[in-house]
Scaffold this motif. Structure first.
Motif, PDB file in Angstrom:
ATOM      1  N   SER A  79      11.660  -8.176  -3.740  1.00  0.00           N
ATOM      2  CA  SER A  79      11.502  -9.050  -4.287  1.00  0.00           C
ATOM      3  C   SER A  79      10.241  -9.374  -3.885  1.00  0.00           C
ATOM      4  O   SER A  79       8.768  -8.887  -5.002  1.00  0.00           O
ATOM      5  CB  SER A  79      12.075 -10.257  -4.994  1.00  0.00           C
ATOM      6  N   ARG A  80       9.508  -9.627  -2.449  1.00  0.00           N
ATOM      7  CA  ARG A  80       8.695  -9.403  -1.843  1.00  0.00           C
ATOM      8  C   ARG A  80       7.771  -8.036  -1.743  1.00  0.00           C
ATOM      9  O   ARG A  80       6.470  -7.966  -2.184  1.00  0.00           O
ATOM     10  CB  ARG A  80       8.644  -9.730  -0.086  1.00  0.00           C
ATOM     11  N   THR A  81       8.756  -6.807  -1.276  1.00  0.00           N
ATOM     12  CA  THR A  81       8.190  -5.228  -1.244  1.00  0.00           C
ATOM     13  C   THR A  81       7.427  -5.356  -3.268  1.00  0.00           C
ATOM     14  O   THR A  81       6.533  -4.354  -3.095  1.00  0.00           O
ATOM     15  CB  THR A  81       9.292  -4.634  -1.108  1.00  0.00           C
ATOM     16  N   LEU A  82       8.318  -5.041  -3.759  1.00  0.00           N
ATOM     17  CA  LEU A  82       6.995  -5.146  -4.894  1.00  0.00           C
ATOM     18  C   LEU A  82       6.644  -6.112  -4.897  1.00  0.00           C
ATOM     19  O   LEU A  82       5.158  -5.360  -6.167  1.00  0.00           O
ATOM     20  CB  LEU A  82       8.832  -5.739  -5.867  1.00  0.00           C
ATOM     21  N   SER A  83       5.883  -7.337  -5.664  1.00  0.00           N
ATOM     22  CA  SER A  83       5.373  -7.938  -5.241  1.00  0.00           C
ATOM     23  C   SER A  83       4.107  -7.297  -4.880  1.00  0.00           C
ATOM     24  O   SER A  83       2.955  -7.410  -5.256  1.00  0.00           O
ATOM     25  CB  SER A  83       5.151  -9.352  -4.506  1.00  0.00           C
ATOM     26  N   ARG A  84       3.898  -6.904  -3.727  1.00  0.00           N
ATOM     27  CA  ARG A  84       3.422  -5.857  -2.644  1.00  0.00           C
ATOM     28  C   ARG A  84       2.772  -5.031  -2.956  1.00  0.00           C
ATOM     29  O   ARG A  84       1.547  -4.597  -3.320  1.00  0.00           O
ATOM     30  CB  ARG A  84       3.841  -5.713  -0.993  1.00  0.00           C
ATOM     31  N   LEU A  85       4.091  -4.303  -3.938  1.00  0.00           N
ATOM     32  CA  LEU A  85       3.205  -2.780  -4.361  1.00  0.00           C
ATOM     33  C   LEU A  85       2.923  -2.936  -5.514  1.00  0.00           C
ATOM     34  O   LEU A  85       1.695  -2.197  -5.633  1.00  0.00           O
ATOM     35  CB  LEU A  85       4.661  -2.108  -5.188  1.00  0.00           C
ATOM     36  N   GLU A  86       2.881  -4.327  -6.168  1.00  0.00           N
ATOM     37  CA  GLU A  86       2.404  -4.384  -7.537  1.00  0.00           C
ATOM     38  C   GLU A  86       0.844  -4.759  -7.203  1.00  0.00           C
ATOM     39  O   GLU A  86      -0.256  -4.171  -7.465  1.00  0.00           O
ATOM     40  CB  GLU A  86       2.693  -4.983  -8.424  1.00  0.00           C
ATOM     41  N   LYS A  87       0.957  -5.750  -6.373  1.00  0.00           N
ATOM     42  CA  LYS A  87      -0.996  -5.747  -5.586  1.00  0.00           C
ATOM     43  C   LYS A  87      -1.642  -4.832  -5.481  1.00  0.00           C
ATOM     44  O   LYS A  87      -3.622  -4.727  -5.261  1.00  0.00           O
ATOM     45  CB  LYS A  87      -0.766  -7.065  -4.122  1.00  0.00           C
ATOM     46  N   LEU A  88      -1.073  -4.299  -4.817  1.00  0.00           N
ATOM     47  CA  LEU A  88      -1.665  -2.658  -3.762  1.00  0.00           C
ATOM     48  C   LEU A  88      -2.334  -1.822  -5.363  1.00  0.00           C
ATOM     49  O   LEU A  88      -3.292  -1.185  -4.972  1.00  0.00           O
ATOM     50  CB  LEU A  88      -0.473  -1.854  -2.927  1.00  0.00           C
ATOM     51  N   GLU A  89      -1.464  -1.771  -5.990  1.00  0.00           N
ATOM     52  CA  GLU A  89      -1.773  -0.559  -8.037  1.00  0.00           C
ATOM     53  C   GLU A  89      -2.477  -1.435  -8.637  1.00  0.00           C
ATOM     54  O   GLU A  89      -3.253  -0.457  -9.048  1.00  0.00           O
ATOM     55  CB  GLU A  89      -0.498  -0.669  -8.035  1.00  0.00           C
ATOM     56  N   GLN A  90      -2.747  -2.217  -8.498  1.00  0.00           N
ATOM     57  CA  GLN A  90      -3.715  -3.144  -9.104  1.00  0.00           C
ATOM     58  C   GLN A  90      -4.825  -3.131  -7.951  1.00  0.00           C
ATOM     59  O   GLN A  90      -6.251  -2.715  -8.544  1.00  0.00           O
ATOM     60  CB  GLN A  90      -3.557  -5.510  -8.683  1.00  0.00           C
ATOM     61  N   ARG A  91      -5.293  -3.093  -6.810  1.00  0.00           N
ATOM     62  CA  ARG A  91      -6.717  -2.387  -5.933  1.00  0.00           C
ATOM     63  C   ARG A  91      -6.941  -1.615  -6.251  1.00  0.00           C
ATOM     64  O   ARG A  91      -7.687  -1.142  -6.431  1.00  0.00           O
ATOM     65  CB  ARG A  91      -6.212  -3.413  -4.301  1.00  0.00           C
ATOM     66  N   ALA A  92      -6.348  -0.416  -5.891  1.00  0.00           N
ATOM     67  CA  ALA A  92      -5.934   0.944  -6.283  1.00  0.00           C
ATOM     68  C   ALA A  92      -6.640   1.177  -7.931  1.00  0.00           C
ATOM     69  O   ALA A  92      -7.499   2.772  -8.295  1.00  0.00           O
ATOM     70  CB  ALA A  92      -4.986   1.840  -6.328  1.00  0.00           C
TER      71      ALA A  92
END
Length: 127
Positions: free
Chosen positions: A55-68
Motif C-alpha cells: 500500500s505504501r509503495t503504491l502510494s509513492r508510485l502514484e505520487k511519482l506518476e503525478q509529478r511526472a
C-alpha cells in the motif's frame, strides 16, 4: 564387502531412517494443532506486513506518476549568466583552439553553450 554385508547395511540404514521418520511424525502429531495454528498466525502477520508495504509503495508510485505528468515548472538556472567569468574564460579557450567538449568541461557550461561559443569565436580575431 560381501553381498550379505551390503544387504545388512541397507537394512540398518532403512531401519534408522524409518525410526527417525516415526519419531519426527509423533512429535508433530502431539503438537500438530498448536504448531499449525502458530504457523498460520505467523504467515498471517507476514501477509499483513506485506499488504501494508504494498500500500505504501503504491502510494509513492502514484505520487511519482503525478509529478511526472505535471507540467514542468521553471527552475532557477544554476548556469552562469552572460558576461560571467565562465563565458569569458570559454571565449579565451576557444581562441586558443580547444574543442567545445573541452571548453564545456573546463568552464562548467553545457556542451551546447560551448558549441555556440566555438561557432561565434573560433575564427574571429579579438576586437
Amino acid at each position: 564387502m560381501t553381498f550379505g554385508m551390503i544387504v545388512f547395511a541397507v537394512a540398518v540404514v532403512l531401519a534408522l531412517g524409518g525410526a527417525a521418520a516415526y519419531v519426527w511424525w509423533r512429535q508433530h502429531q502431539a503438537g500438530g494443532v498448536d504448531v499449525t495454528a502458530s504457523h498460520l498466525d505467523s504467515l498471517q502477520a507476514q501477509i499483513s506486513q506485506l499488504q501494508r508495504e504494498l500500500s505504501r509503495t503504491l502510494s509513492r508510485l502514484e505520487k511519482l506518476e503525478q509529478r511526472a505528468s505535471a507540467p514542468a515548472r521553471p527552475t532557477p538556472s544554476a548556469e552562469p549568466v552572460a558576461g560571467n567569468g565562465s563565458y569569458n574564460q570559454a571565449i579565451q579557450l576557444v581562441r586558443m583552439g580547444l574543442s567545445a567538449v573541452e571548453v564545456a568541461e573546463r568552464c562548467g557550461i553545457s556542451r551546447s553553450e560551448a558549441e555556440l561559443i566555438v561557432s561565434l569565436y573560433r575564427n574571429n580575431s579579438p576586437s
